[in-house]
Design a protein around this motif. Structure first.
Motif, PDB file in Angstrom:
ATOM      1  N   ARG A 178      39.843  46.825  40.992  1.00 47.30           N
ATOM      2  CA  ARG A 178      39.131  46.000  41.926  1.00 47.30           C
ATOM      3  C   ARG A 178      38.882  46.574  43.364  1.00 47.30           C
ATOM      4  O   ARG A 178      37.993  46.581  44.113  1.00 47.30           O
ATOM      5  CB  ARG A 178      39.709  44.593  42.179  1.00 47.30           C
ATOM      6  CG  ARG A 178      39.445  43.720  40.954  1.00 47.30           C
ATOM      7  CD  ARG A 178      40.356  42.274  41.161  1.00 47.30           C
ATOM      8  NE  ARG A 178      39.760  41.362  40.122  1.00 47.30           N
ATOM      9  CZ  ARG A 178      40.864  41.370  39.058  1.00 47.30           C
ATOM     10  NH1 ARG A 178      41.913  41.843  39.220  1.00 47.30           N
ATOM     11  NH2 ARG A 178      40.698  40.631  38.039  1.00 47.30           N
ATOM     12  N   LEU A 190      36.311  49.498  42.934  1.00 45.43           N
ATOM     13  CA  LEU A 190      34.922  48.590  42.705  1.00 45.43           C
ATOM     14  C   LEU A 190      34.497  48.131  44.202  1.00 45.43           C
ATOM     15  O   LEU A 190      33.372  48.187  44.592  1.00 45.43           O
ATOM     16  CB  LEU A 190      34.843  47.548  42.016  1.00 45.43           C
ATOM     17  CG  LEU A 190      35.181  47.671  40.229  1.00 45.43           C
ATOM     18  CD1 LEU A 190      35.398  46.423  39.461  1.00 45.43           C
ATOM     19  CD2 LEU A 190      34.022  48.462  39.612  1.00 45.43           C
ATOM     20  N   GLN A 207      28.731  39.794  36.142  1.00 47.66           N
ATOM     21  CA  GLN A 207      29.980  39.825  36.607  1.00 47.66           C
ATOM     22  C   GLN A 207      30.916  40.792  35.617  1.00 47.66           C
ATOM     23  O   GLN A 207      31.731  41.714  36.206  1.00 47.66           O
ATOM     24  CB  GLN A 207      30.807  38.540  36.669  1.00 47.66           C
ATOM     25  CG  GLN A 207      30.215  37.535  37.711  1.00 47.66           C
ATOM     26  CD  GLN A 207      30.557  36.241  37.335  1.00 47.66           C
ATOM     27  OE1 GLN A 207      31.294  35.718  36.354  1.00 47.66           O
ATOM     28  NE2 GLN A 207      30.704  35.403  38.785  1.00 47.66           N
ATOM     29  N   THR A 208      30.725  40.811  34.404  1.00 45.24           N
ATOM     30  CA  THR A 208      31.486  41.528  33.351  1.00 45.24           C
ATOM     31  C   THR A 208      30.748  43.170  33.729  1.00 45.24           C
ATOM     32  O   THR A 208      31.626  43.851  33.535  1.00 45.24           O
ATOM     33  CB  THR A 208      31.058  41.080  32.013  1.00 45.24           C
ATOM     34  OG1 THR A 208      31.341  39.565  31.709  1.00 45.24           O
ATOM     35  CG2 THR A 208      31.683  41.872  30.930  1.00 45.24           C
ATOM     36  N   GLU A 259      29.509  44.603  35.902  1.00 43.03           N
ATOM     37  CA  GLU A 259      30.218  45.221  37.419  1.00 43.03           C
ATOM     38  C   GLU A 259      31.669  45.459  37.281  1.00 43.03           C
ATOM     39  O   GLU A 259      32.246  46.621  37.783  1.00 43.03           O
ATOM     40  CB  GLU A 259      29.954  44.196  38.395  1.00 43.03           C
ATOM     41  CG  GLU A 259      28.434  44.334  38.763  1.00 43.03           C
ATOM     42  CD  GLU A 259      28.098  43.411  39.976  1.00 43.03           C
ATOM     43  OE1 GLU A 259      28.912  42.750  40.501  1.00 43.03           O
ATOM     44  OE2 GLU A 259      26.672  43.657  40.630  1.00 43.03           O
ATOM     45  N   ARG A 260      32.392  44.592  36.684  1.00 49.96           N
ATOM     46  CA  ARG A 260      33.804  44.470  36.415  1.00 49.96           C
ATOM     47  C   ARG A 260      34.175  45.844  35.500  1.00 49.96           C
ATOM     48  O   ARG A 260      35.287  46.419  35.709  1.00 49.96           O
ATOM     49  CB  ARG A 260      34.581  43.321  35.699  1.00 49.96           C
ATOM     50  CG  ARG A 260      35.995  43.338  35.458  1.00 49.96           C
ATOM     51  CD  ARG A 260      36.648  43.538  36.942  1.00 49.96           C
ATOM     52  NE  ARG A 260      38.043  43.504  36.704  1.00 49.96           N
ATOM     53  CZ  ARG A 260      38.742  44.693  36.645  1.00 49.96           C
ATOM     54  NH1 ARG A 260      38.175  45.846  36.633  1.00 49.96           N
ATOM     55  NH2 ARG A 260      39.946  44.662  36.537  1.00 49.96           N
TER      56      ARG A 260
END
Length: 425
Positions: free
Chosen positions: A16, A19, A155-156, A158-159
């Protein structure tokens, strides 16, 4: 000196953190912009002023990566994560080689996933109901829900750490996208690269539409079908009869060929005043409990090309469309109803009779034979699963009806022609 590192690290927290850094520094878009200014192999030459001095050009060198867009009618699953990772590795590698790799995320807004979802939510059970409510109204419902899970997808993705532009995504339902596809098609047509042909496809009779292999796989289920042995008298010797086998009696009205196996030895079996031909290994199984005599054998090559009496007469006098405008139009009766062999057709002497019935339109093997024999494909069943008008005894009937007896049509086909032997479960 390096800063001390805590040995107790949280890998999700580290991810994270990376990211967040990528997002704050706009790393993805900067990587594209930088390579538009310089092109060449950054792995070999580095970047910046040093790269300029080592022969890198200031002209952009782009790399195109074609990515099939997913549906947004459901949440991403393992298959999407795996494919998405692969799709990320290649553009990243090409970026490291100095290429400007622009990649926009897209959404597939067409097809059955969204249609099935809307049908379930609105209790739509037939194609006729859609016509009654209006195509525009149905499309409106689909359009309003097709990106239901777009937020969760973003969201997925980018994660996962995938570098792809989701801020300027495209949708296949947008007019500008559809127009771009039509432009591509027009260009291919202009270059004489488009031709018309036939291709076997899985279909959904209820939706009256083709299905992709993926969609067929989602609804795969075993079912019990009827096994039938048919008799086909030879034209030049009606007392000699070919025994063919099928588990799809509903396809028999469209029979055009019988296929034999090149390496199979066939037996001549006499019962009464009739001689039957079938695979030698299957004689005892087929004639079990009956009085018969094996009077000889015959090789497959001796059967190839022999003509037989058609099981049903529906298409005997029908003219092949490709010959209609020629000096000598030909009918299907003149071109088909004969024994063939083809590598695309699996013929076995492990079960059945060692002779397989074929149409021109019900499967890849049938289509391969139609192409090899240069015979126009003639479907005897519509895309909605019902028999065409030419099949007079069965017209309008559903080939594989749902309900208590899915073999009801198979039984009707057997009743329509008395040259069929007793069915076996």
């Amino acid at each position: 000196m390096f800063d001390p590192v805590d040995p107790k690290q949280s890998f999700p927290a580290l991810e994270r953190g990376i990211l967040t850094y990528w997002k704050e520094e706009d790393i993805f878009k900067r990587s594209i912009k930088q390579r538009k200014q310089l092109s060449g192999d950054l792995l070999e030459h580095g970047h910046g002023e040093r790269a300029k001095g080592q022969g890198l050009k200031s002209q952009s060198l782009s790399y195109s990566f074609y990515d099939g867009p997913p549906f947004a009618t459901g949440l991403p699953h393992y298959g999407h994560l795996l494919a998405g990772t692969i799709k990320d590795v290649i553009p990243r590698y090409q970026t490291m080689r100095g290429h400007a790799v622009e990649r926009r995320f897209g959404w597939d807004c067409h097809g059955l996933p969204i249609e099935n979802m809307i049908e379930k939510e609105n209790n739509i059970t037939s194609h006729q109901q859609i016509k009654e409510m209006g195509i525009a109204a149905f499309n409106g419902l689909c359009r309003a829900s097709v990106q239901r899970y777009a937020k969760e997808w973003k969201q997925t993705v980018e994660r996962m750490g995938r570098f792809v532009d989701m801020d300027h995504d495209y949708r296949t339902m947008d007019p500008e996208f559809m127009e771009s596809i039509w432009w591509v098609f027009a260009e291919l047509h202009r270059k004489d690269l488009i031709y018309e042909g036939s291709k076997p496809m899985h279909i959904c009779p209820r939706c009256a539409t083709p299905l992709s292999n993926f969609e067929v796989g989602q609804g795969y289920a075993d079912r019990t079908d009827m096994s039938v042995i048919m008799t086909f008298p030879l034209k030049d010797d009606p007392k000699t009869v070919l025994l063919a086998w099928t588990t799809t009696p509903w396809s028999l009205p469209g029979n055009f060929w019988l296929a034999v196996g090149k390496k199979i030895t066939y037996a001549k079996v006499r019962e009464g005043d009739t001689t039957y031909i079938l695979a030698e290994k299957l004689v005892e199984t087929v004639f079990k409990g009956r009085e018969y005599e094996v009077i000889g054998t015959i090789a497959a090559k001796e059967l190839i090309g022999k003509s037989y009496e058609p099981l049903f007469p529906y298409f005997v006098g029908t003219v092949l469309p490709s010959t209609e405008d020629t000096k000598k139009p030909q009918t299907y009766g003149e071109r088909v109803f004969k024994v063939i062999t083809n590598d695309a057709v699996e013929v076995s002497d492990a079960e059945g009779t060692g002779i397989v019935h074929l149409t021109s339109s019900t499967g890849e093997d049938s289509n391969a034979v139609a192409v090899a024999e240069k015979v126009d494909v003639l479907p005897h069943i519509r895309i909605d699963g019902t028999f065409i008008e030419a099949v007079k005894d069965l017209q309008g009937m559903n080939a594989k009806p749902e309900g208590k007896d899915p073999m009801a049509t198979d039984k009707k086909v057997i009743e329509s022609d008395r040259t069929l032997e007793s069915p076996r479960p």
